[in-house]
Write a protein that holds these residues in place. Structure first.
Motif, PDB file in Angstrom:
ATOM      1  N   UNK A 141       0.857  -1.173   0.000  1.00  0.00           N
ATOM      2  CA  UNK A 141       0.000   0.000   0.000  1.00  0.00           C
ATOM      3  C   UNK A 141       0.897   1.228   0.000  1.00  0.00           C
ATOM      4  N   UNK A 142       0.697   2.119  -0.961  1.00  0.00           N
ATOM      5  CA  UNK A 142       1.510   3.325  -1.011  1.00  0.00           C
ATOM      6  C   UNK A 142       1.057   4.299   0.071  1.00  0.00           C
ATOM      7  N   UNK A 143       1.903   5.275   0.357  1.00  0.00           N
ATOM      8  CA  UNK A 143       1.516   6.315   1.302  1.00  0.00           C
ATOM      9  C   UNK A 143       0.292   7.065   0.829  1.00  0.00           C
ATOM     10  N   UNK A 144       0.191   7.280  -0.476  1.00  0.00           N
ATOM     11  CA  UNK A 144      -0.967   7.978  -1.020  1.00  0.00           C
ATOM     12  C   UNK A 144      -2.244   7.195  -0.768  1.00  0.00           C
ATOM     13  N   UNK A 145      -2.181   5.879  -0.938  1.00  0.00           N
ATOM     14  CA  UNK A 145      -3.359   5.055  -0.674  1.00  0.00           C
ATOM     15  C   UNK A 145      -3.764   5.130   0.797  1.00  0.00           C
ATOM     16  N   UNK A 146      -2.788   5.002   1.690  1.00  0.00           N
ATOM     17  CA  UNK A 146      -3.095   5.079   3.117  1.00  0.00           C
ATOM     18  C   UNK A 146      -3.706   6.433   3.471  1.00  0.00           C
ATOM     19  N   UNK A 147      -3.204   7.466   2.831  1.00  0.00           N
ATOM     20  CA  UNK A 147      -3.722   8.811   3.072  1.00  0.00           C
ATOM     21  C   UNK A 147      -5.175   8.927   2.636  1.00  0.00           C
ATOM     22  N   UNK A 148      -5.458   8.530   1.428  1.00  0.00           N
ATOM     23  CA  UNK A 148      -6.810   8.708   0.903  1.00  0.00           C
ATOM     24  C   UNK A 148      -7.825   7.796   1.568  1.00  0.00           C
ATOM     25  N   UNK A 149      -7.365   6.677   2.146  1.00  0.00           N
ATOM     26  CA  UNK A 149      -8.279   5.817   2.881  1.00  0.00           C
ATOM     27  C   UNK A 149      -8.848   6.530   4.105  1.00  0.00           C
ATOM     28  N   UNK A 150      -8.195   7.592   4.536  1.00  0.00           N
ATOM     29  CA  UNK A 150      -8.669   8.347   5.701  1.00  0.00           C
ATOM     30  C   UNK A 150      -9.734   9.367   5.331  1.00  0.00           C
ATOM     31  N   UNK A 151      -9.934   9.639   4.052  1.00  0.00           N
ATOM     32  CA  UNK A 151     -10.856  10.683   3.619  1.00  0.00           C
ATOM     33  C   UNK A 151     -12.198  10.103   3.213  1.00  0.00           C
ATOM     34  N   UNK A 152     -13.293  10.783   3.502  1.00  0.00           N
ATOM     35  CA  UNK A 152     -14.597  10.321   3.030  1.00  0.00           C
ATOM     36  C   UNK A 152     -14.605  10.196   1.507  1.00  0.00           C
ATOM     37  N   UNK A 153     -15.001   9.042   1.022  1.00  0.00           N
ATOM     38  CA  UNK A 153     -15.027   8.832  -0.424  1.00  0.00           C
ATOM     39  C   UNK A 153     -13.747   8.272  -0.988  1.00  0.00           C
ATOM     40  N   UNK A 154     -12.689   8.256  -0.201  1.00  0.00           N
ATOM     41  CA  UNK A 154     -11.416   7.737  -0.687  1.00  0.00           C
ATOM     42  C   UNK A 154     -11.446   6.260  -1.031  1.00  0.00           C
TER      43      UNK A 154
END
Length: 329
Positions: free
Chosen positions: A260-273
């Motif tokens: 899992x890239x850092x970008x993926x982990x980041x966007x998993x925290x956002x609504x709709x990610x």
């Protein structure tokens, strides 16, 4: 800041010959690294390579006489990394179509970075400086990484932490001689040298990415900055060796660092990610299914982030009735 310098967020937002003839004694087999976790692809877990060939991992997907060779890609790669793949070369010699990720000219993982660079709602309030808003430990890490990338505070001062972190990651990679466009750009050149048609599998809606990224909470902004700085630290410690596992087809090692890239982990925290991530996998799978409906041979480049997880592209193709194997040559 040019779009080609921006980082991995689009991926986060949102191949082989027939089986070998039997011989008197079974050929040696080589496992594809350590058994994956339950959240990783069952197809990759089950697949065994016969006399493991050199080069990056390639899968052959077959259905109703059509053949689709899939090369798994992983970014970043050193500009100076030399690799070869006889399997890919032979697949390209037989193919008449090459599929690449969306906007491959700047890299699949950079599209959302472009949006973050120009999108609204992601800047610091007027008169606020990003570094001044950070906790002391995080500010110290950011400044150290910024200095390594040979950048000044002014390059990031107007952005919120998540955006600044991933912009810095891209700038650091450029300074370290790491490419976010490879191996896609290399394969595009190989295809064009053979006069093959090159087609992107689709496009991402920039407005959707911007909207989702702008919904990160203040805590999540700091979380995303931390994971971006973690990737900078890893890349810096492995700037001359990163990608060697990919070039040698060592999926066990690739899984360990690329689940899992850092970008993926980041966007998993956002609504709709999460929904946008799922859309990316579904879009790629649909493109592969369409390729299997046409006669002849297709070669596709797919990010390993879409191939290695459970219920990823390979799992879905097999569930749809396709045969998935690994070509020896």
């Amino acid at each position: 800041m040019a779009a080609s310098k921006l980082v991995p967020l689009a991926l986060a937002l949102a191949i082989y010959t027939p089986a070998l003839a039997q011989t008197a004694s079974p050929p040696p087999t080589v496992e594809l690294g350590q058994a994956p976790a339950p959240d990783e692809s069952a197809v990759v877990a089950e697949l065994t390579v016969v006399a493991k060939p050199p080069g990056p991992a390639v899968w052959l997907v077959e259905k109703d006489g059509a053949k689709l060779y899939i090369l798994g890609s992983a970014q970043p790669l050193p500009h100076a990394l030399k690799w070869s793949s006889p399997r890919l070369e032979k697949a390209l010699d037989k193919a008449d179509l090459v599929l690449v990720p969306p906007q491959a000219s700047v890299g699949v993982t950079q599209i959302a970075g472009f949006v973050l660079r120009f999108g609204g709602g992601l800047r610091q309030p007027m008169g606020k400086n990003m570094e001044d808003q950070l906790p002391p430990d995080l500010k110290a890490r950011f400044v150290e990484s910024r200095n390594q990338a040979r950048k000044g505070a002014g390059d990031y001062k107007n952005w919120k932490p998540a955006v600044a972190g991933f912009l810095l990651l891209s700038d650091f990679r450029q300074a370290a001689g790491l490419s976010e466009a490879k191996p896609v750009s290399t394969i595009e050149r190989m295809a064009k040298a053979r006069k093959l048609k090159v087609k992107a599998v689709g496009q991402y809606r920039m407005s959707a990415v911007t909207t989702i990224a702008s919904k990160l909470s203040a805590d999540d902004q700091l979380y995303c900055l931390r994971v971006a700085l973690d990737e900078i630290a890893y890349d810096g410690a492995h700037s001359t060796t990163i990608g060697r596992d990919w070039a040698e087809g060592d999926l066990g090692s690739v899984r360990a660092r690329y689940r899992e890239s850092g970008a993926q982990r980041c966007l998993m925290r956002a609504p709709g990610g999460p929904a946008l991530l799922e859309k990316g996998v579904a879009q790629t799978t649909d493109a592969m299914i369409e390729a299997l409906k046409r006669p002849g041979v297709t070669v596709a480049v797919v990010d390993l982030g879409f191939l290695l997880p459970a219920n990823g592209v390979l799992d879905r193709l097999k569930a749809g009735g396709a045969a998935v194997s690994s070509p020896v040559e």
